[in-house]
Design an enzyme around this catalytic site. Structure first.
Site, PDB file in Angstrom:
ATOM      1  N   THR A 196      81.408  40.353 -13.292  1.00 13.13           N
ATOM      2  CA  THR A 196      81.119  39.929 -14.674  1.00 13.13           C
ATOM      3  C   THR A 196      79.641  39.666 -14.907  1.00 13.13           C
ATOM      4  O   THR A 196      79.150  39.829 -16.024  1.00 13.13           O
ATOM      5  CB  THR A 196      81.942  38.685 -15.048  1.00 13.13           C
ATOM      6  N   LEU A 242      79.785  38.866 -19.903  1.00  7.52           N
ATOM      7  CA  LEU A 242      81.060  38.910 -20.628  1.00  7.52           C
ATOM      8  C   LEU A 242      82.189  38.931 -19.599  1.00  7.52           C
ATOM      9  O   LEU A 242      82.728  39.982 -19.263  1.00  7.52           O
ATOM     10  CB  LEU A 242      81.127  40.135 -21.538  1.00  7.52           C
ATOM     11  N   HIS A 243      82.545  37.742 -19.133  1.00  8.87           N
ATOM     12  CA  HIS A 243      83.510  37.623 -18.044  1.00  8.87           C
ATOM     13  C   HIS A 243      84.887  38.200 -18.406  1.00  8.87           C
ATOM     14  O   HIS A 243      85.367  39.146 -17.795  1.00  8.87           O
ATOM     15  CB  HIS A 243      83.690  36.150 -17.664  1.00  8.87           C
ATOM     16  N   ASP A 244      85.532  37.571 -19.377  1.00  8.23           N
ATOM     17  CA  ASP A 244      86.957  37.804 -19.600  1.00  8.23           C
ATOM     18  C   ASP A 244      87.325  39.189 -20.129  1.00  8.23           C
ATOM     19  O   ASP A 244      88.401  39.700 -19.780  1.00  8.23           O
ATOM     20  CB  ASP A 244      87.507  36.721 -20.525  1.00  8.23           C
TER      21      ASP A 244
END
Length: 313
Positions: A196, A242-244
């Site tokens: 991420t 933008l992890h998720d």
């Protein structure tokens, strides 16, 4: 490619919001059976509300949103308002949601859904602490074998920690829950910080969302304008990770990601390394592999996908 039935388990959070938007914009690949909220980035009273705000932003008020656990299985809730703002979705001026919160508890929804759908057809997509998932597994052990796959955002190996020197936030908030999930025997795909942190919201990428000219595109850009300030100030990076959305992007186009099938254990006792994901990336131990641990992604392809899908909303 067949449509994947999924439950999104989330604690929105700007990056959670983008993940939800991506899923709702991709009905050919993804069938969102419901969204379950958990306490994490902000308390449950805000995460369940934020999930409904995002559904309405996407023009999908018929999506069912359920409230789950108010805190971790052990200990006191740790939140991240310093990253996400006081309501979790700081940035755009978003109206209060009008769509209802479902009366059913999120845990019971997860259990009932896995019992009613054919075995091996529902994927769980946790974007926050794993409290809801682990609680459901403990309450109804029979559902574990019915899960098709768990694709989650959490943990780290090379990047180590973002809330302590050793731990990533989602795992640190509820290490006991993470331990239960990783020991469940369900096939797991992990999107750690190692991946991420390569999905950075650079100015051209955020400007591309804004240039869509839609309410969704502009709101997304405004969310990310706020969200990135923390990482830019703390790490000197060119944007926020933008992890998720990596979780949802993987379901749509797994070829964007690469990793290794390895053993991952969760530290649950040490004050020094509590919540650490001990990932045997180099195969040093003889512990059996229990997770596909991603290590890299095609960042340009990832953002191209995001921009194209957000343009549909």
């Amino acid at each position: 490619m067949s449509t994947r039935k999924i439950i999104i388990d989330t604690d929105p959070g700007q990056d959670d919001a983008v993940a939800i938007l991506l899923a709702l914009a991709s009905p050919e690949e993804i069938d969102v059976l419901g969204i379950t909220a958990v306490a994490g980035n902000v308390p449950l009273s805000l995460t369940e509300k934020n999930a409904r705000k995002i559904c309405e932003l996407a023009g999908k008020p018929d999506v069912k949103v359920f409230a789950g656990c108010k805190g971790p299985m052990n200990g006191t809730l740790v939140t991240a308002e310093h990253v996400h703002g006081d309501n979790g979705l700081n940035g755009p001026d978003m109206p209060e949601p009008t769509m209802p919160l479902q009366d059913q508890d999120a845990i019971d929804f997860i259990i009932d859904t896995l019992r009613s759908e054919p075995a091996g057809t529902v994927t769980l997509c946790p974007l926050g602490p794993l409290t809801n998932i682990a609680t459901a597994f403990e309450k109804a052990p029979d559902i574990v074998e019915k899960v098709q796959e768990i694709v989650l955002m959490g943990g780290a190996y090379f990047e180590v920690g973002n809330v302590t020197p050793a731990a990533e936030f989602n795992i640190y908030v509820d290490p006991k829950a993470a331990d239960i999930v990783f020991k469940s025997g369900v096939g797991i795909v992990v999107m750690p910080l190692d991946v991420t942190h390569k999905a950075l919201t650079t100015k051209p990428r955020v400007d591309a969302f804004r240039a869509l000219g839609t309410e969704t595109g502009i709101a997304t850009a405004e969310m990310l304008d706020f969200f990135e300030r923390y990482d830019v100030e703390k790490y000197g990076s060119k944007g926020a990770p933008l992890h998720d959305p990596c979780v949802i992007a993987y379901l749509i186009n797994p070829e964007l990601f690469s990793g290794r099938h390895i053993n991952v254990e969760i530290e649950t006792t040490s004050p020094l390394t509590m919540g650490m994901t001990v990932a045997d990336w180099w195969g040093i131990t003889d512990r059996p592999a229990n997770a596909m641990f991603m290590g890299d992604l095609d960042a340009d392809g990832f953002f191209d996908l995001l921009t194209e899908r957000l343009g549909r909303l």
